[in-house]
Write a protein that holds these residues in place. Structure first.
Motif, PDB file in Angstrom:
ATOM      1  N   GLU A   1       0.824  -1.217   0.000  1.00  0.00           N
ATOM      2  CA  GLU A   1       0.000   0.000   0.000  1.00  0.00           C
ATOM      3  C   GLU A   1       0.854   1.261   0.000  1.00  0.00           C
ATOM      4  O   GLU A   1       0.461   2.280  -0.545  1.00  0.00           O
ATOM      5  CB  GLU A   1      -0.929   0.012   1.217  1.00  0.00           C
TER       6      GLU A   1
ATOM      7  N   PHE B   1      -9.671  12.818 -19.085  1.00  0.00           N
ATOM      8  CA  PHE B   1     -10.923  12.688 -19.843  1.00  0.00           C
ATOM      9  C   PHE B   1     -10.665  12.716 -21.350  1.00  0.00           C
ATOM     10  O   PHE B   1     -11.373  12.083 -22.115  1.00  0.00           O
ATOM     11  CB  PHE B   1     -11.909  13.781 -19.425  1.00  0.00           C
TER      12      PHE B   1
ATOM     13  N   ASN C   1     -14.467   2.168 -19.151  1.00  0.00           N
ATOM     14  CA  ASN C   1     -13.174   1.679 -18.682  1.00  0.00           C
ATOM     15  C   ASN C   1     -13.001   0.226 -19.097  1.00  0.00           C
ATOM     16  O   ASN C   1     -13.891  -0.584 -18.905  1.00  0.00           O
ATOM     17  CB  ASN C   1     -13.085   1.812 -17.158  1.00  0.00           C
TER      18      ASN C   1
ATOM     19  N   PHE D   1       9.021  12.047 -13.351  1.00  0.00           N
ATOM     20  CA  PHE D   1       9.595  10.751 -13.728  1.00  0.00           C
ATOM     21  C   PHE D   1       9.064   9.655 -12.793  1.00  0.00           C
ATOM     22  O   PHE D   1       8.636   8.581 -13.226  1.00  0.00           O
ATOM     23  CB  PHE D   1      11.123  10.882 -13.630  1.00  0.00           C
ATOM     24  N   LEU D   2       9.071   9.958 -11.491  1.00  0.00           N
ATOM     25  CA  LEU D   2       8.606   8.978 -10.506  1.00  0.00           C
ATOM     26  C   LEU D   2       7.094   8.749 -10.607  1.00  0.00           C
ATOM     27  O   LEU D   2       6.605   7.642 -10.367  1.00  0.00           O
ATOM     28  CB  LEU D   2       8.999   9.414  -9.085  1.00  0.00           C
TER      29      LEU D   2
ATOM     30  N   GLU E   1       0.405   1.276 -10.733  1.00  0.00           N
ATOM     31  CA  GLU E   1      -1.018   1.530 -10.470  1.00  0.00           C
ATOM     32  C   GLU E   1      -1.882   0.735 -11.452  1.00  0.00           C
ATOM     33  O   GLU E   1      -2.800   0.020 -11.037  1.00  0.00           O
ATOM     34  CB  GLU E   1      -1.284   3.037 -10.597  1.00  0.00           C
TER      35      GLU E   1
ATOM     36  N   ARG F   1      -1.632  -3.047 -10.942  1.00  0.00           N
ATOM     37  CA  ARG F   1      -2.371  -3.575  -9.797  1.00  0.00           C
ATOM     38  C   ARG F   1      -3.875  -3.613 -10.062  1.00  0.00           C
ATOM     39  O   ARG F   1      -4.536  -4.616  -9.825  1.00  0.00           O
ATOM     40  CB  ARG F   1      -2.101  -2.692  -8.586  1.00  0.00           C
ATOM     41  N   ILE F   2      -4.389  -2.483 -10.593  1.00  0.00           N
ATOM     42  CA  ILE F   2      -5.837  -2.386 -10.772  1.00  0.00           C
ATOM     43  C   ILE F   2      -6.295  -3.113 -12.034  1.00  0.00           C
ATOM     44  O   ILE F   2      -7.406  -3.588 -12.126  1.00  0.00           O
ATOM     45  CB  ILE F   2      -6.265  -0.904 -10.796  1.00  0.00           C
ATOM     46  N   GLY F   3      -5.389  -3.187 -13.028  1.00  0.00           N
ATOM     47  CA  GLY F   3      -5.747  -3.845 -14.283  1.00  0.00           C
ATOM     48  C   GLY F   3      -6.688  -3.012 -15.118  1.00  0.00           C
ATOM     49  O   GLY F   3      -7.460  -3.518 -15.933  1.00  0.00           O
ATOM     50  N   SER F   4      -6.626  -1.700 -14.910  1.00  0.00           N
ATOM     51  CA  SER F   4      -7.507  -0.775 -15.625  1.00  0.00           C
ATOM     52  C   SER F   4      -7.043   0.643 -15.287  1.00  0.00           C
ATOM     53  O   SER F   4      -6.186   0.824 -14.432  1.00  0.00           O
ATOM     54  CB  SER F   4      -8.939  -1.002 -15.146  1.00  0.00           C
TER      55      SER F   4
ATOM     56  N   THR G   1      -9.046   4.333 -14.415  1.00  0.00           N
ATOM     57  CA  THR G   1     -10.352   4.967 -14.278  1.00  0.00           C
ATOM     58  C   THR G   1     -10.171   6.478 -14.182  1.00  0.00           C
ATOM     59  O   THR G   1      -9.068   6.953 -13.897  1.00  0.00           O
ATOM     60  CB  THR G   1     -11.071   4.463 -13.014  1.00  0.00           C
ATOM     61  N   THR G   2     -11.268   7.194 -14.401  1.00  0.00           N
ATOM     62  CA  THR G   2     -11.138   8.656 -14.445  1.00  0.00           C
ATOM     63  C   THR G   2     -10.828   9.250 -13.068  1.00  0.00           C
ATOM     64  O   THR G   2     -10.343  10.364 -12.982  1.00  0.00           O
ATOM     65  CB  THR G   2     -12.447   9.285 -14.982  1.00  0.00           C
ATOM     66  N   ASP G   3     -11.106   8.511 -12.011  1.00  0.00           N
ATOM     67  CA  ASP G   3     -10.830   9.067 -10.678  1.00  0.00           C
ATOM     68  C   ASP G   3      -9.479   8.620 -10.128  1.00  0.00           C
ATOM     69  O   ASP G   3      -9.115   8.967  -9.009  1.00  0.00           O
ATOM     70  CB  ASP G   3     -11.937   8.666  -9.690  1.00  0.00           C
ATOM     71  N   LEU G   4      -8.729   7.881 -10.933  1.00  0.00           N
ATOM     72  CA  LEU G   4      -7.464   7.331 -10.449  1.00  0.00           C
ATOM     73  C   LEU G   4      -6.509   8.440  -9.994  1.00  0.00           C
ATOM     74  O   LEU G   4      -6.302   9.416 -10.708  1.00  0.00           O
ATOM     75  CB  LEU G   4      -6.813   6.510 -11.572  1.00  0.00           C
ATOM     76  N   GLY G   5      -5.948   8.286  -8.825  1.00  0.00           N
ATOM     77  CA  GLY G   5      -4.973   9.257  -8.307  1.00  0.00           C
ATOM     78  C   GLY G   5      -5.600  10.443  -7.596  1.00  0.00           C
ATOM     79  O   GLY G   5      -4.880  11.280  -7.055  1.00  0.00           O
TER      80      GLY G   5
END
Lengths: 341, 337
Positions: free
Chosen positions: B41, B132, B144, B219-220, B228, B231-234, B236-240
């Motif tokens: 995590e 978007f 997605n 870069f990081l 990311e 792990r999620i395998g996708s 999404t628009t709200d990621l991060g």
């Protein structure tokens, strides 16, 4: 200096790549399947629903909306009959990251079943796979995960869009102007309502023009702002489709303040919306009995725990569909007090 | 004991106390799976926090990291879905796109002279809007899609239970610490944050230093995005969304001062683990959301207040010691005269 920095980071990146390349790297579900050899076998036999300790978790998209509260109430109502069942509710905070983190935690804590409202179908597929591989059945509620899992208890979304389109199309006589206040972009439920609505409009009511579509992000206040903007931009609007009731209420307040009359539709059937329909501020909604849906999820979960069924026994996700009930002023009395949430 | 070591010791002690509290008051905290899960995590937060530590040590701030991860992740998901590019190329694009985000931040801050807070707040909106723009659409509706490329999915995987993101975070943390403590750039970063005017006068190109730390952060972010989506395998628009605040909290808890010139990657690593332990432990109590947020907020505030009080106390001690030495110097000089 620059070269030194770049080379240091590249060494790090290469080291990581080499680690990946040297085999032995397992994806989440592969690792979970490997770790849970014994547990999977035990799960396949199932647990005694009346005597074994059973832990069930419910992870909705957000805990703060009335739908999630009604689902949790329905689940709790059913599961309270079993003194051996511990039931915990988490908050997905409308975030794929948060939902994945909580899923991982429930897997680590060896929950016996997970009821999930997936914020994003694709984004929750990996952790659903991981849970199933670890022998934990996952029942999705309304918002599905894009992978084969133990079960889905589906409310209405595509069908809701279709039914609202039919009503608007018929009552407007096939011609008119419509605006849409949509969900947060990317939200599966909103996408599905849109799909159903637009498909019927294109197929049957080509005389109805969709003037505009803006996101109200599920919220009453945002929908109110969007609707105010629509009202100033378009002198003629015959109908509004909102992807949930909360937004329909915001749109209704804006239309009332502007003294304009039009059809306003929502989806869900929460009690406040039913009051708006009664007062003539909104036209209709597509009602789902969320408490009953919650109870159905819990029953499904208990069935899976008792039988030991997980995704490995299935070729596709079994689906239980809730009935879509279109509610307008005409049939409002059919939704009795005990059915309201 | 040196002030720096004392601060590190306090950070580690806080982490240990927090872990012990959760360990003794909740079930299943001190299990191997849970500890590995905590380390997973903190991986993404930690990787970005390394860059943000550099920025904060120069007395800057970067509020755009969460949106940059969202944008880069969506770009990669789009290219994978629409063009089926190979995983290696996607990783390269991810790192490049992240770096470009950093270059843009650095350009706005150092060339257009926009304060870091406003500049990165603006680019946060810009990067979020790019999410978007690159979102996958079907019939005009954002959809997605699952990522199926095994080369990407393996990035969310583990070796003998240790997640790749954890390994990468720790490797990058060591590199980050070496850069800060053993290279000229590290010295320049501290000097820029401690007193930019003095650093300028002593010949350090502080604009270049500030630009560089933004580029490193970008870069990081590119590297973090790979993990990311793995792990999620996708995407999404709200990621991060909100990730930047987790990162900043980790950095500050780790001992980096907003005023600049203080902190290191060891502290940041402890801070990132601290945040993950806090999140993990709170969830184990099955508390209502409001209570969870209150506990999290209160613990973070206590840590930051402690850091501030400790900093003031140490500054006072340094001044006292300097005065004593000055007085001794005067007395010695008087005696000799």
């Amino acid at each position: 200096m620059k070269k030194k920095i770049v080379s240091l980071f590249l060494v790090g990146a290469m080291a990581a790549t080499m680690l990946m390349g040297c085999g032995g790297v397992k994806t989440d579900s592969e690792a979970a399947a490997g770790d849970s050899g014994e547990e999977t076998a035990e799960a396949a036999e199932g647990k005694n629903a009346y005597s074994d300790e059973i832990k069930i978790g419910f992870l909705p998209n957000v805990i703060g909306d009335s739908c999630a509260a009604a689902w949790a109430e329905g689940m709790e109502g059913y599961l309270s009959n079993f003194s051996n069942v511990t039931f915990n509710v988490f908050d997905g905070k409308a975030s794929v990251d948060t939902e994945n983190t909580i899923m991982e935690q429930m897997i680590n804590e060896k929950y016996d079943a997970i009821i999930l409202q997936a914020t994003d179908a694709a984004g929750l597929a990996a952790s659903t796979d991981k849970a199933e591989a670890a022998g934990i059945p996952v029942i999705t509620c309304n918002l599905d995960a894009d992978t084969t899992h133990t079960g889905l208890v589906a409310g209405v979304d595509v069908e809701a869009g279709q039914q609202i389109a039919e009503h608007i199309g018929e009552t407007l006589g096939g011609t008119g102007k419509v605006v849409i206040i949509s969900a947060t972009p990317g939200a599966t439920k909103g996408e599905n309502i849109d799909k159903g609505f637009k498909a019927v409009m294109e197929e049957k009511y080509s005389g109805i023009e969709i003037l505009d579509e803006q996101s109200g992000e599920w919220l009453t206040e945002n929908a109110n702002t969007v609707m105010n903007d629509f009202l100033t931009k378009y002198p003629e609007i015959d109908a509004v489709l909102c992807h949930n009731d909360a937004m329909a209420e915001g749109a209704a307040e804006a239309a009332k303040a502007a003294g304009r009359e039009m059809q306003i539709w929502g989806v869900d059937g929460e009690s406040k919306m039913l009051d708006y329909i009664e007062q003539g501020l909104c036209t209709g909604t597509v009602y789902t009995d969320c408490q009953r849906q919650g109870a159905a999820c819990a029953q499904f979960a208990m069935y899976a725990v008792g039988s030991g069924i997980t995704a490995k026994n299935l070729s596709a996700t079994p689906i239980v569909k809730m009935a879509p009930i279109v509610v307008t002023q005409e049939n409002l009395s059919e939704i009795t007090e005990d059915m309201r949430w | 004991m040196r002030q720096e070591n004392m601060r590190r010791l306090i950070s580690v002690a806080s982490l240990v106390i927090l872990a012990l509290v959760f360990g003794f008051t909740s079930n299943g905290f001190f299990t191997a799976t849970n500890i590995l899960s905590i380390l997973r995590e903190c991986g993404i937060t930690g990787i970005i926090a390394i860059g943000v530590s550099f920025v904060i040590i120069t007395a800057g701030i970067d509020l755009s990291t969460g949106a940059a991860v969202g944008f880069v992740s969506m770009l990669c998901a789009n290219l994978l879905y629409n063009y089926a590019l190979p995983a290696g190329l996607i990783m390269l694009i991810s790192i490049l796109a992240g770096t470009v985000c950093g270059v843009l931040n650095g350009f706005i801050v150092t060339k257009l002279r926009v304060p870091e807070f406003i500049a990165t707040l603006s680019t946060q909106y810009l990067f979020r809007s790019m999410v978007f723009v690159f979102a996958i659409r079907e019939m005009g509706v954002i959809t997605n899609k699952k990522i199926t490329d095994p080369g990407i999915l393996i990035m969310g995987g583990s070796i003998n239970g240790i997640y790749l993101v954890t390994i990468t975070f720790l490797v990058l943390a060591v590199i980050g610490q070496i850069i800060l403590k053993k290279t000229k750039l590290g010295t320049y970063i501290y000097a820029t944050g401690a007193n930019r005017k003095s650093a300028d006068l002593s010949g350090i190109n502080t604009d270049k230093v500030r630009w560089t730390v933004f580029i490193i952060t970008g870069f990081l972010c590119g590297i973090a995005s790979i993990f990311e989506i793995g792990r999620i395998g996708s995407a999404t628009t709200d990621l991060g969304t909100g990730l930047e605040f987790e990162v900043i909290a980790a950095v500050v808890i780790g001992g980096c001062a907003f005023s600049g010139g203080r902190g290191d990657i060891f502290g940041t690593t402890v801070g990132a683990i601290f945040m993950a332990v806090l999140q993990n432990g709170i969830l184990k109590y099955n508390l209502p959301t409001a209570a969870q947020l209150i506990i999290k907020g209160v613990v973070i505030v206590i840590m930051i207040i402690f850091d501030s009080v400790y900093n003031q106390y140490m500054q006072k001690k340094i001044h006292e010691k300097a005065n004593e030495e000055a007085n001794e110097g005067v007395q010695t000089a008087g005696g000799e005269a």
